[in-house]
Design a protein around this motif. Structure first.
Motif, short mmCIF file in Angstrom:
data_model
loop_
_atom_site.label_atom_id
_atom_site.label_comp_id
_atom_site.label_asym_id
_atom_site.label_seq_id
_atom_site.Cartn_x
_atom_site.Cartn_y
_atom_site.Cartn_z
N GLN A 147 0.85 -1.44 -0.07
CA GLN A 147 0.39 -0.11 -0.35
C GLN A 147 1.03 1.44 0.11
OE1 GLN A 147 -2.62 -0.70 3.55
NE2 GLN A 147 -1.33 0.26 4.49
N SER B 215 0.46 5.29 0.52
CA SER B 215 -0.21 7.47 0.63
C SER B 215 0.55 8.20 -0.05
CB SER B 215 -0.03 6.81 2.02
OG SER B 215 -0.98 8.14 2.10
N SER C 64 1.06 15.07 0.08
CA SER C 64 0.01 16.02 -0.33
C SER C 64 0.96 17.43 -1.08
CB SER C 64 -0.65 16.98 0.53
OG SER C 64 0.02 17.46 2.05
N GLN D 17 -3.87 -1.18 -2.58
CA GLN D 17 -4.19 -0.27 -1.86
C GLN D 17 -3.34 1.77 -1.85
OE1 GLN D 17 -5.95 -0.58 2.17
NE2 GLN D 17 -6.51 1.77 1.73
N THR E 178 -3.72 5.59 -1.71
CA THR E 178 -4.75 6.65 -1.76
C THR E 178 -3.88 8.13 -2.65
OG1 THR E 178 -4.70 5.46 0.93
CG2 THR E 178 -5.31 8.30 -0.12
N PRO F 119 -3.83 12.09 -2.64
CA PRO F 119 -4.31 13.16 -2.64
C PRO F 119 -4.59 13.81 -3.54
CG PRO F 119 -2.16 13.26 -2.32
CD PRO F 119 -2.39 12.02 -3.42
N ILE G 178 -9.74 2.29 -5.77
CA ILE G 178 -8.42 3.47 -6.35
C ILE G 178 -9.72 4.22 -6.23
CG2 ILE G 178 -8.22 3.47 -8.26
CD1 ILE G 178 -5.51 4.64 -8.08
N THR G 179 -9.24 6.01 -5.50
CA THR G 179 -10.58 6.42 -5.56
C THR G 179 -9.73 8.24 -6.31
OG1 THR G 179 -11.59 6.39 -3.49
CG2 THR G 179 -11.96 8.29 -4.58
#
Length: 195
Positions: free
Chosen positions: A3, A5, A8, A26, A28, A30, A50-51
């Motif tokens: 995963q 992350s 930002s 997974q 994420t 930003p 995924i978003t």
């Protein structure tokens, strides 16, 4: 690597950035990210969902191609086109909502998405590329609005049975070319011209 992350501080995800990260499940993204490059997540074979944030205005060709376990993805209304091969071979993707901001669906964009049973194209779309839905073997129903004036060759290649709904007025040239397994097709009464 299972995963990720992304911080930002990142504004773009480059070409092939995470391509073939075969254990990635997974990620994420930003809201600082505005673009996802070509093949950025291609062949991430264990990625399941995924978003994509609304800050993203561009998703490159092949971006998620070959993500075989991807079951869910959200396309934001900031996207205006689905590029060529973007979701090709996402064989577990059963449904996807195309926002009304999208005006074109590229070549092979959803080819080999073999879990699709139905698909709705918004009235903002004017063109569908070559082989866009080829190999979508489970697809039995598709909504094509009258806004679509261009459909590429072999767009539905390999489909066995298909019901077209919506107010499309023309069945365009080569729309069902090479559909050698097609056994049944239902054409809406709005159609006034075939090929």
């Amino acid at each position: 690597l299972t995963q990720i992350s992304i911080p930002s501080s990142v504004t773009s995800i480059g070409d092939f950035a995470f391509s073939e990260c075969s254990s990635l499940t997974q990620i994420t993204i930003p809201s600082s990210v505005t673009s996802i490059g070509n093949s950025a997540f291609s062949s991430c074979k264990k990625l399941t969902q995924i978003t994509i944030p609304s800050s993203v205005t561009e998703i490159g060709s092949y971006a998620f191609s070959g993500c075989k376990l991807l079951t869910q993805i959200t396309i934001p209304s900031s996207i205006t086109s689905i590029e060529s091969y973007t979701f090709r071979g996402c064989s577990s993707l059963a449904q996807i909502l195309i926002p009304s901001s999208v005006t074109s669906i590229g070549d092979f964009a959803f080819s080999e998405c073999s879990s699709f049973t139905h698909f709705s194209i918004p009235s903002s779309v004017t063109s569908i590329g070559n082989d866009a839905f080829s190999g979508c073997l489970s697809l039995t129903q598709i909504l094509i609005p009258s806004s679509v004036t261009s459909i590429g060759n072999n767009a539905f290649n390999g489909i066995i049975s298909l019901k077209i709904i919506g107010d499309i007025q023309m069945i365009l040239n080569s729309m069902f070319c090479k559909c050698s397994s097609l056994t049944e097709i239902s054409i809406p009464s709005s159609v006034t011209s075939i090929g």
